[in-house]
Design an enzyme around this catalytic site. Structure first.
Site, PDB file in Angstrom:
ATOM      1  N   HIS A  29       0.822  -1.211   0.000  1.00  0.00           N
ATOM      2  CA  HIS A  29       0.000   0.000   0.000  1.00  0.00           C
ATOM      3  C   HIS A  29       0.858   1.264   0.000  1.00  0.00           C
ATOM      4  O   HIS A  29       0.580   2.223  -0.711  1.00  0.00           O
ATOM      5  CB  HIS A  29      -0.913   0.006   1.234  1.00  0.00           C
ATOM      6  CG  HIS A  29      -2.150  -0.813   1.055  1.00  0.00           C
ATOM      7  ND1 HIS A  29      -2.833  -1.353   2.108  1.00  0.00           N
ATOM      8  CD2 HIS A  29      -2.825  -1.179  -0.055  1.00  0.00           C
ATOM      9  CE1 HIS A  29      -3.890  -2.020   1.645  1.00  0.00           C
ATOM     10  NE2 HIS A  29      -3.898  -1.925   0.345  1.00  0.00           N
ATOM     11  N   ARG A  82     -11.049   0.544 -10.702  1.00  0.00           N
ATOM     12  CA  ARG A  82     -11.400  -0.291  -9.546  1.00  0.00           C
ATOM     13  C   ARG A  82     -12.739   0.207  -8.993  1.00  0.00           C
ATOM     14  O   ARG A  82     -12.845   1.364  -8.586  1.00  0.00           O
ATOM     15  CB  ARG A  82     -10.337  -0.187  -8.465  1.00  0.00           C
ATOM     16  CG  ARG A  82      -8.926  -0.543  -8.910  1.00  0.00           C
ATOM     17  CD  ARG A  82      -7.960  -0.385  -7.739  1.00  0.00           C
ATOM     18  NE  ARG A  82      -6.585  -0.669  -8.116  1.00  0.00           N
ATOM     19  CZ  ARG A  82      -5.706   0.235  -8.497  1.00  0.00           C
ATOM     20  NH1 ARG A  82      -6.055   1.510  -8.569  1.00  0.00           N
ATOM     21  NH2 ARG A  82      -4.470  -0.104  -8.801  1.00  0.00           N
ATOM     22  N   ARG A  85     -13.107  -2.892 -14.008  1.00  0.00           N
ATOM     23  CA  ARG A  85     -13.060  -4.188 -13.334  1.00  0.00           C
ATOM     24  C   ARG A  85     -14.269  -4.285 -12.418  1.00  0.00           C
ATOM     25  O   ARG A  85     -14.473  -3.420 -11.556  1.00  0.00           O
ATOM     26  CB  ARG A  85     -11.778  -4.327 -12.510  1.00  0.00           C
ATOM     27  CG  ARG A  85     -11.664  -5.690 -11.802  1.00  0.00           C
ATOM     28  CD  ARG A  85     -10.382  -5.797 -10.990  1.00  0.00           C
ATOM     29  NE  ARG A  85     -10.392  -4.938  -9.829  1.00  0.00           N
ATOM     30  CZ  ARG A  85      -9.329  -4.697  -9.057  1.00  0.00           C
ATOM     31  NH1 ARG A  85      -8.168  -5.232  -9.372  1.00  0.00           N
ATOM     32  NH2 ARG A  85      -9.409  -3.905  -8.008  1.00  0.00           N
ATOM     33  N   GLU A 114      -4.546 -13.164 -13.429  1.00  0.00           N
ATOM     34  CA  GLU A 114      -3.905 -12.999 -12.115  1.00  0.00           C
ATOM     35  C   GLU A 114      -3.525 -14.341 -11.511  1.00  0.00           C
ATOM     36  O   GLU A 114      -2.871 -14.404 -10.473  1.00  0.00           O
ATOM     37  CB  GLU A 114      -4.863 -12.280 -11.154  1.00  0.00           C
ATOM     38  CG  GLU A 114      -5.284 -10.906 -11.633  1.00  0.00           C
ATOM     39  CD  GLU A 114      -6.480 -10.379 -10.863  1.00  0.00           C
ATOM     40  OE1 GLU A 114      -6.282  -9.507 -10.011  1.00  0.00           O
ATOM     41  OE2 GLU A 114      -7.610 -10.853 -11.112  1.00  0.00           O
ATOM     42  N   ASN A 120       0.530  -7.733 -10.042  1.00  0.00           N
ATOM     43  CA  ASN A 120       0.717  -7.812  -8.585  1.00  0.00           C
ATOM     44  C   ASN A 120       0.257  -9.168  -8.061  1.00  0.00           C
ATOM     45  O   ASN A 120       0.995  -9.882  -7.382  1.00  0.00           O
ATOM     46  CB  ASN A 120      -0.069  -6.703  -7.884  1.00  0.00           C
ATOM     47  CG  ASN A 120       0.312  -5.322  -8.366  1.00  0.00           C
ATOM     48  OD1 ASN A 120       1.309  -5.146  -9.040  1.00  0.00           O
ATOM     49  ND2 ASN A 120      -0.495  -4.336  -8.037  1.00  0.00           N
ATOM     50  N   ASP A 121      -0.989  -9.527  -8.369  1.00  0.00           N
ATOM     51  CA  ASP A 121      -1.509 -10.809  -7.903  1.00  0.00           C
ATOM     52  C   ASP A 121      -0.893 -11.971  -8.670  1.00  0.00           C
ATOM     53  O   ASP A 121      -0.690 -13.053  -8.104  1.00  0.00           O
ATOM     54  CB  ASP A 121      -3.037 -10.853  -8.031  1.00  0.00           C
ATOM     55  CG  ASP A 121      -3.729 -10.346  -6.765  1.00  0.00           C
ATOM     56  OD1 ASP A 121      -3.194 -10.585  -5.667  1.00  0.00           O
ATOM     57  OD2 ASP A 121      -4.788  -9.714  -6.876  1.00  0.00           O
ATOM     58  N   ARG A 165       2.201 -10.191  -1.407  1.00  0.00           N
ATOM     59  CA  ARG A 165       2.699  -8.929  -1.947  1.00  0.00           C
ATOM     60  C   ARG A 165       2.930  -7.879  -0.885  1.00  0.00           C
ATOM     61  O   ARG A 165       3.542  -6.848  -1.153  1.00  0.00           O
ATOM     62  CB  ARG A 165       1.728  -8.384  -2.997  1.00  0.00           C
ATOM     63  CG  ARG A 165       0.324  -8.221  -2.486  1.00  0.00           C
ATOM     64  CD  ARG A 165      -0.670  -7.968  -3.594  1.00  0.00           C
ATOM     65  NE  ARG A 165      -0.769  -6.545  -3.895  1.00  0.00           N
ATOM     66  CZ  ARG A 165      -1.743  -6.022  -4.633  1.00  0.00           C
ATOM     67  NH1 ARG A 165      -2.673  -6.802  -5.154  1.00  0.00           N
ATOM     68  NH2 ARG A 165      -1.790  -4.736  -4.860  1.00  0.00           N
ATOM     69  N   CYS A 191      -2.132  -4.078 -16.320  1.00  0.00           N
ATOM     70  CA  CYS A 191      -2.659  -3.026 -15.442  1.00  0.00           C
ATOM     71  C   CYS A 191      -2.074  -3.128 -14.038  1.00  0.00           C
ATOM     72  O   CYS A 191      -2.540  -2.472 -13.121  1.00  0.00           O
ATOM     73  CB  CYS A 191      -4.185  -3.067 -15.391  1.00  0.00           C
ATOM     74  SG  CYS A 191      -4.844  -4.569 -14.646  1.00  0.00           S
TER      75      CYS A 191
END
Length: 556
Positions: free
Chosen positions: A186, A288, A325, A415, A438-439, A449, A486
């Site tokens: 974050h 998002r 998404r 992902e 990321n995922d 992560r 993304c």
């Protein structure tokens, strides 16, 4: 004497200034017993403190807006977790003070998550911050946080909680360095949104003495301690060159020989749109939608409320591409009315599309709202599902879109490694792929992560991850369809060139990174990008991959 430390650079730019440490305090209250008849009063104090902290986090989120608002609202939900509160009240009932009960309940929850290796274990900084805020309120002491200073400084911390990062004043905080965290934590994401140079996962950062002068290079991850005048001048020249290159770069994303690579923005809601427009984003690659659902964890927002929010974003990009998404609930984004509270490992359970297929009315309402929001607008709307595992998932989502009367392209996020390995099969049901790196890294390497100890495995330069990107892009090309990225990988200018060389057709990132990526792409031909990609994939480590690509692109 000048020394160099190496962490993980997560936000571009150079900061030179004196070290100031994040204020910390030992907030462990004494373990004293209270009479039984005082338990109701202590339970009331605990509930009031929890509600006050949750309200403060939400207020901070409202002030910060954008991605920070989403993060802080999730943290407020953590503070109000009913199971945690029940544990606090049980501890008070057997003699603990309110502050000690909160401290012990959070410690037990923290140990449980860490020991089980669950997805939320990575949110240790968030959890500790919530605990400290509640305990500080109960003890009547100030909450430790960002230091007071009239002069600009470089902030050093073990880790930064979202509540601290979200409200950093970039006119005072030149940059920051943390011992913990990873490239997709974050704090890293919010640092990029703020445009503050940052380095994370730097062991020993806390040992730097207060007032020490450091130079932080958020692009390379280097931290120069007591830099010489020559080093300062070198970094200043590099910063000026970057600034000039950014100013000279404008227009659509493309390589130097004209190969188009649309540069899109990741947004968390209408509040992020102005920055995306100012940065010259050609559209939105990841909208998002969770921010709407976090306002009330007990029920979904109405169709009317969703239409209003979606239309604000769609209107900002006439003739542009906006990729939405659908709700990605579960794991680190639990919603009481949707996600089970007793999953032993929510990251590997019912989350993302799985949640929506279990609650088709929620998906139907969201898709209908998107259809209505796009009515009459000259926007290219695309809608994608999170956590697609196989063709069955993709078909179920595409069928739901058609049943809702949605006039848009339907896509799938990649992902999960299975989706990359079977991308051609998935593309029989949908029209595009979008790689959430990321995922994808998290699931490929079994490396959360948010955990700094495994940050090397979260590095998007890992050759195995590049192989999965290549497999997805090759599948999309074979099917005549698009494949974008993304995830945060797209925000790295050098890696953006490699992704382009792998066959990725668009890149989406935080708005602050778009000028850097645009300027870097414009320096290299598609053939150079392809050679850099091949060189990176031929290595065995993330560092080797980065150096190999850099050597190709610099002509070495």
């Amino acid at each position: 004497m000048e020394t160099t430390l190496r962490g993980v650079g997560v936000s571009h730019g150079v900061a030179i200034g004196e070290v100031r440490h994040m204020g910390t305090a030992v907030l462990e209250p004494p373990a004293k017993q209270i009479p039984t008849d005082e338990a109701p009063r202590e339970q009331g104090r605990a509930r009031q403190a929890v509600e006050a902290v949750a309200a403060d986090l939400i207020a901070r989120g409202n002030l910060a807006g954008g991605e920070a608002q989403h993060v802080l609202e999730a943290q407020a939900m953590m503070a109000q977790d009913p199971e945690l509160m029940a544990d606090v009240e049980r501890r008070i009932a057997v003699g603990s003070t309110a502050e000690r009960a909160v401290y012990d309940a959070f410690a037990a929850y923290r140990a449980l998550l860490a020991g089980a290796g669950e997805y939320l274990a990575g949110r240790v900084a968030d959890l500790d911050d919530v605990r400290n805020r509640i305990v500080a309120r109960l003890l009547g002491v100030p909450m430790p946080g960002v230091p007071d200073s009239d002069e600009p400084y470089v902030l050093i911390a073990r880790d930064l909680a979202p509540a601290d990062t979200a409200l950093l004043d970039p006119t005072l905080v030149l940059g920051f360095v943390t011992e913990e965290g990873g490239p997709t934590s974050h704090s890293a994401i919010l640092a990029r949104a703020l445009g503050v140079p940052a380095v994370v996962a730097l062991p020993g950062a806390g040992e730097l003495a207060e007032g020490t002068v450091v130079a932080v290079d958020g692009s390379t991850g280097d931290v120069f301690v007591n830099p010489s005048q020559e080093k300062r001048a070198e970094l200043a020249r590099a910063a000026e060159e970057r600034k000039a290159a950014l100013a000279a770069s404008s227009g659509p994303g493309a390589t130097s020989d004209g190969h188009k690579v649309p540069l899109l923005a990741n947004v968390g809601g209408p509040g992020d749109v102005p920055a995306a427009v100012e940065a010259g984003a050609e559209g939105v690659g990841l909208f998002r939608t969770e921010f709407l659902f976090l306002d009330d964890s007990q029920k979904a927002p109405s169709e009317e409320k969703q239409v209003e929010a979606y239309r604000k974003v769609l209107e900002a990009f006439p003739e542009g591409r906006v990729v939405v998404r659908v709700l990605d609930a579960g794991a680190d984004k639990p919603l009481d009315f949707l996600t089970p509270a007793d999953e032993p490992n929510p990251a590997l359970g019912v989350r993302g599309l799985r949640t929506l297929l279990d609650h088709p009315e929620v998906l139907r309402t969201q898709l209908t709202a998107l259809a209505k929001a796009a009515e009459g607008l000259p926007v290219y709307l695309e809608v994608m599902a999170p956590m697609v595992a196989d063709r069955t998932d993709a078909k179920a989502f595409a069928d739901a879109c058609r049943e809702a009367g949605l006039q848009a392209k339907f896509g799938a996020m990649v992902e999960i490694p299975s989706a990359a390995l079977r991308a051609r099969s998935i593309l029989q049901e949908v029209e595009f792929l979008s790689l959430g790196t990321n995922d994808l890294a998290q699931y490929t390497f079994a490396a959360d992560r948010q955990v700094g100890a495994v940050s090397r495995l979260q590095d998007p330069w890992q050759p195995a991850l590049l192989d999965l990107v290549a497999a997805s892009a090759e599948a999309a090309k074979a099917e005549g369809k698009s494949c974008g990225v993304c995830g945060e990988a797209a925000a790295d200018p050098l890696l953006a060139c490699v992704l382009t060389g792998l066959g990725v057709t668009s890149l989406s990132m935080g708005a602050a990174s778009i000028p850097y990526v645009r300027a870097t792409l414009a320096k290299h031909t598609l053939a150079q990008c392809e050679r850099a990609a091949a060189a990176a994939r031929a290595t065995d480590t993330a560092e080797e991959a980065r150096l190999a690509a850099q050597a190709v692109l610099s002509g070495e």
